[in-house]
Motif scaffolding. Structure first.
Motif, PDB file in Angstrom:
ATOM      1  N   GLY A  63      13.627  -9.259 -53.114  1.00  0.00           N
ATOM      2  CA  GLY A  63      14.946  -9.051 -53.699  1.00  0.00           C
ATOM      3  C   GLY A  63      14.994  -7.715 -54.410  1.00  0.00           C
ATOM      4  N   ARG A  64      16.146  -7.391 -55.001  1.00  0.00           N
ATOM      5  CA  ARG A  64      16.280  -6.121 -55.721  1.00  0.00           C
ATOM      6  C   ARG A  64      15.377  -6.075 -56.943  1.00  0.00           C
ATOM      7  N   LEU A  65      15.195  -7.231 -57.597  1.00  0.00           N
ATOM      8  CA  LEU A  65      14.414  -7.270 -58.840  1.00  0.00           C
ATOM      9  C   LEU A  65      12.945  -7.634 -58.624  1.00  0.00           C
ATOM     10  N   TYR A  68      10.580 -13.380 -54.609  1.00  0.00           N
ATOM     11  CA  TYR A  68      11.043 -14.744 -54.884  1.00  0.00           C
ATOM     12  C   TYR A  68      10.400 -15.682 -53.873  1.00  0.00           C
ATOM     13  N   CYS A  69      10.354 -16.967 -54.211  1.00  0.00           N
ATOM     14  CA  CYS A  69       9.745 -17.942 -53.303  1.00  0.00           C
ATOM     15  C   CYS A  69      10.724 -18.406 -52.232  1.00  0.00           C
ATOM     16  N   SER A  70      12.024 -18.222 -52.434  1.00  0.00           N
ATOM     17  CA  SER A  70      13.008 -18.631 -51.427  1.00  0.00           C
ATOM     18  C   SER A  70      14.275 -17.804 -51.582  1.00  0.00           C
ATOM     19  N   ASP A  71      15.130 -17.861 -50.556  1.00  0.00           N
ATOM     20  CA  ASP A  71      16.410 -17.161 -50.614  1.00  0.00           C
ATOM     21  C   ASP A  71      17.297 -17.738 -51.722  1.00  0.00           C
ATOM     22  N   GLU A  72      17.194 -19.040 -51.928  1.00  0.00           N
ATOM     23  CA  GLU A  72      18.014 -19.663 -52.972  1.00  0.00           C
ATOM     24  C   GLU A  72      17.648 -19.126 -54.357  1.00  0.00           C
ATOM     25  N   HIS A  73      16.369 -18.983 -54.644  1.00  0.00           N
ATOM     26  CA  HIS A  73      15.970 -18.450 -55.951  1.00  0.00           C
ATOM     27  C   HIS A  73      16.368 -16.979 -56.078  1.00  0.00           C
ATOM     28  N   ARG A  74      16.292 -16.227 -54.976  1.00  0.00           N
ATOM     29  CA  ARG A  74      16.761 -14.843 -55.017  1.00  0.00           C
ATOM     30  C   ARG A  74      18.258 -14.801 -55.338  1.00  0.00           C
ATOM     31  N   ARG A  75      19.034 -15.683 -54.685  1.00  0.00           N
ATOM     32  CA  ARG A  75      20.480 -15.727 -54.909  1.00  0.00           C
ATOM     33  C   ARG A  75      20.800 -16.162 -56.332  1.00  0.00           C
ATOM     34  N   LEU A  76      20.074 -17.155 -56.880  1.00  0.00           N
ATOM     35  CA  LEU A  76      20.317 -17.623 -58.236  1.00  0.00           C
ATOM     36  C   LEU A  76      19.983 -16.547 -59.278  1.00  0.00           C
ATOM     37  N   ALA A  77      18.902 -15.821 -59.059  1.00  0.00           N
ATOM     38  CA  ALA A  77      18.472 -14.828 -60.041  1.00  0.00           C
ATOM     39  C   ALA A  77      19.264 -13.532 -59.961  1.00  0.00           C
ATOM     40  N   GLU A  78      19.671 -13.135 -58.774  1.00  0.00           N
ATOM     41  CA  GLU A  78      20.342 -11.838 -58.610  1.00  0.00           C
ATOM     42  C   GLU A  78      21.849 -11.977 -58.406  1.00  0.00           C
ATOM     43  N   GLY A  79      22.301 -13.181 -58.203  1.00  0.00           N
ATOM     44  CA  GLY A  79      23.750 -13.387 -58.084  1.00  0.00           C
ATOM     45  C   GLY A  79      24.323 -13.197 -56.753  1.00  0.00           C
TER      46      GLY A  79
END
Length: 79
Positions: A63-65, A68-79
């Motif tokens: 991700g940008r930051l 992550y362990c999954s796409d969902e966690h990337r989406r939750l953390a980065e919006g």
């Protein structure tokens, strides 16, 4: 010819034929076995920026930051 001598001659021919056949056939070859492999080389580990799970860097979602362990966690953390 005497009956016993006839049967001994037949038996000798059969035994000699069997020995010749056994000598002429190609021996069976075993399939080649792979050399034993050692344990896999260790992979660098990364930590999920959302939940803190440690996982191999090759399995992580980038991700940008950070990882992550999954796409969902990337989406939750980065919006």
């Amino acid at each position: 010819m005497q009956p016993l001598l006839k049967w001994l001659l037949v038996l000798a021919v059969v035994v000699l034929g069997w020995l010749w056949w056994r000598q002429q056939r190609v021996p069976r070859q075993r399939p080649p076995t792979a050399p034993p492999t050692g344990p896999a080389a260790p992979q660098p580990m990364v930590r999920c920026r959302h939940c803190g799970l440690h996982l191999p860097a090759g399995d992580a979602v980038r991700g940008r930051l950070g990882p992550y362990c999954s796409d969902e966690h990337r989406r939750l953390a980065e919006g």
